[in-house]
Write an enzyme that holds these catalytic residues in place. Structure first.
Site, PDB file in Angstrom:
ATOM      1  N   GLU A   1      41.289  32.783  36.011  1.00  0.00           N
ATOM      2  CA  GLU A   1      42.424  32.701  37.136  1.00  0.00           C
ATOM      3  C   GLU A   1      43.721  32.953  36.518  1.00  0.00           C
ATOM      4  O   GLU A   1      44.518  33.401  37.115  1.00  0.00           O
ATOM      5  CB  GLU A   1      42.573  31.238  37.575  1.00  0.00           C
TER       6      GLU A   1
ATOM      7  N   HIS B   1      34.174  40.209  44.810  1.00  0.00           N
ATOM      8  CA  HIS B   1      33.223  39.744  43.632  1.00  0.00           C
ATOM      9  C   HIS B   1      32.021  40.329  43.608  1.00  0.00           C
ATOM     10  O   HIS B   1      31.425  40.231  42.381  1.00  0.00           O
ATOM     11  CB  HIS B   1      33.218  38.180  44.165  1.00  0.00           C
TER      12      HIS B   1
END
Length: 586
Positions: A388, A484
């Site tokens: 992140e 993803h």
């Protein structure tokens, strides 16, 4: 359309010089910040070479980054305004040689930036109403811009920030772009980057995952009022933290006396630009300053279990500081934004949130405690933090954007997939650099989250991720694949570049990476592969870079670092071919 890199004649001649001699030794830092004079030279070159750069006399450039590599080349990243309006999707990088002469340009769009009028047909009030309805929240100010998003023809548009209720899918904050002539929604994008996509969470909700953990402790993390005072640079006290995932770790804390006169050591690290972790206390805090201080009156914090509220803060602080250390020690990058600033995290964010986010608005990590069913543990895992925070690095550099977002918030397209891939690549890089025995490094992502398949994603054979349907090789379907799922293409190329193909055991994990064409790849090592991908990100990637653009960017980076005749350069080319990304099929 991929981002385009155009080279001038001087670039072509310099690229062929001394092809077998590396421009930079392996393991050395990739770049340093360039001077204001370099920025001025790059801006002048952008206007002087309008035919190549697309920068007209109606454009004003604003430098967002300026780097000088070990070979003396400069790479200056610009955003632009046109007729006084910010332009979305038209960023560019001007490349200069050691004498500040123009080498070439990397452009996010090949389209000329112009609009027939800067007078909107739709009112700002109408645009705000459209944005609020589209994002399901409260619309803020409507800013008039030029939108060239997804390489579409530029149009006059409004950009509106919309805030709403956070969910496990996003933080409830979205940027909505509305066509100022037609009122059509051009983009409805979540501001924060979530670790798990809505489609993944929907699948997980149907499956039994890890066994339940003890309930989270409740209550405010630190008694009393008052605000901490900035500590002197380099000051601080080492304390021992008992984490949930990484064992007992050493953290640096700052002294603080609360409103009742009690002395604490709070999770604020003055040796790393006052990097800090706070407690959102179950609220959907939008600002880091809304979080509560976390600390201990002794020299130990956390107990290794969720029965102690501060345990997960230990994991967060450890992961954030180790990510900062990784970027600084490996690439010379000082802070997530590259500006020497600290990094921040908020634990216990929201109620029953089974996700973690990088929030540009907050400038911090936001960690959910888990939803109580799919994820029973807080998402403060080491590689989640590295992943992140890397989104923060990407935001500060290439700012790679998805090409499409559906009504459920799922993102699609190659630039967004490349963003997710880079977060996985550097997240695993941080894990290897940290080398924690309780959280051993590997090329797996999310292996400690308790998922039935044993991990969320992996770089050696991405298609073993059945949950997200991640793919190993490029095909034309990647143009509109969920980000993803599509991330496996460039992640696989990186793994092959670093480790090579075939069976091998690294640490305690067995890998087996196959190639699209069946031909073997011999890796050049993780350190060189990371250096190449980082240089490509910071010097050659823009917001629309796709997989073929990433191939070009990494080849340029390998040429700059090691020479165009080097083994490293040839292996980059071979690794992309091994995932079916070639010059021929671009």
């Amino acid at each position: 359309m991929a981002a385009t890199t155009l080279w001038g004649a001087s670039a072509l001649s310099s690229a062929s010089a001394a092809p077998g001699r590396p421009a930079q030794a392996a393991g050395t830092l990739a770049s340093r910040h360039a001077s204001a004079a370099v920025v001025a030279a790059a801006e002048a070159a952008a206007h002087a070479h309008e035919a190549a750069t697309g920068v007209s006399e109606d454009d004003v450039l604003k430098a967002t980054d300026a780097l000088e590599d070990a070979g003396g080349r400069k790479h200056v990243r610009f955003q632009r305004t046109h007729d006084g309006l910010a332009v979305l999707g038209a960023d560019l990088i001007i490349h200069l040689d050691a004498r500040n002469q123009y080498l070439g340009v990397t452009r996010a769009t090949d389209r000329a930036i112009s609009v027939s009028t800067t007078t909107p047909n739709k009112s700002a009030a109408d645009a705000r109403a459209t944005a609020a309805d589209a994002a399901g929240g409260t619309a803020g100010k409507a800013e008039l811009v030029v939108s060239a998003l997804a390489d579409k023809a530029p149009v006059l548009a409004y950009r509106i920030r919309v805030t709403g209720k956070a969910t496990s899918n996003d933080t409830g904050v979205r940027d909505v772009v509305v066509d100022a002539a037609t009122g059509k929604v051009l983009s409805n994008a979540p501001v924060a980057d979530a670790f798990l996509a809505p489609s993944t969470l929907a699948k997980l909700n149907k499956e039994a995952q890890a066994p339940a953990s003890p309930p989270l402790a409740t209550g405010a993390p630190l008694a009393g009022g008052g605000k901490p005072q900035p500590a002197a640079a380099g000051a601080g006290t080492d304390i021992s933290g008992n984490s949930l995932y990484s064992g007992t770790v050493t953290l640096t804390a700052s002294p603080y006396t609360d409103g009742q006169g009690t002395k604490w050591n709070i999770l604020r690290d003055p040796s790393r630009a006052n990097t800090e972790v706070r407690d959102a206390n179950g609220q959907q805090a939008k600002k880091f300053s809304d979080g509560q201080l976390i600390g201990t009156t002794g020299t130990t914090i956390g107990n290794g279990s969720t029965s102690n509220r501060t345990t997960v803060a230990v994991d967060a602080m450890y992961g954030i500081t180790k990510t900062l250390d990784f970027y600084k020690n490996t690439f010379g990058r000082d802070g997530i934004g590259g500006n020497g600033g600290g990094a921040y995290g908020m634990v216990h964010w929201g109620s029953k949130v089974g996700n973690a986010f990088w929030s540009p608005d907050c400038g911090c990590m936001e960690y959910g405690d888990g939803d109580g069913s799919t994820f029973k543990n807080p998402l403060v895992v080491l590689d989640v933090t590295g992943h992140e925070l890397t989104h923060g690095v990407v935001d500060a550099t290439a700012n790679l954007q998805p090409t499409r977002i559906d009504s459920r918030g799922n993102q699609f397209g190659e630039p967004g997939a490349l963003n997710e891939s880079l977060a996985d690549i550097f997240g695993t890089g941080m894990e290897f650099a940290t080398n924690n025995s309780k959280n051993p490094p590997n090329y797996l992502l999310g292996e400690k989250l308790g998922l039935a398949q044993g991990f969320l994603r992996r770089l050696d054979q991405p298609s073993l991720d059945k949950l997200e349907g991640t793919v190993d090789y490029w095909s034309s379907k990647a143009y509109d694949t969920e980000v993803h799922a599509g991330s496996g293409i460039s992640s696989h190329a990186f793994y092959l570049l670093a480790e090579g193909s075939g069976k091998k055991t690294i640490g305690d994990v067995a890998y087996n990476s196959a190639t699209y064409d069946g031909a073997a790849v011999t890796g050049i090592g993780r350190a060189k592969a990371l250096n190449i991908f980082y240089t490509a990100l910071t010097s050659y990637m823009v917001s629309t870079t796709d997989f073929h653009g990433a191939r070009t960017a990494t080849l340029n980076a390998a040429k700059d670092l090691y020479g165009s005749g080097s083994t490293e350069y040839q292996t980059v080319n071979r690794a992309w071919a091994a995932v079916n990304v070639t010059a021929a099929n671009g």
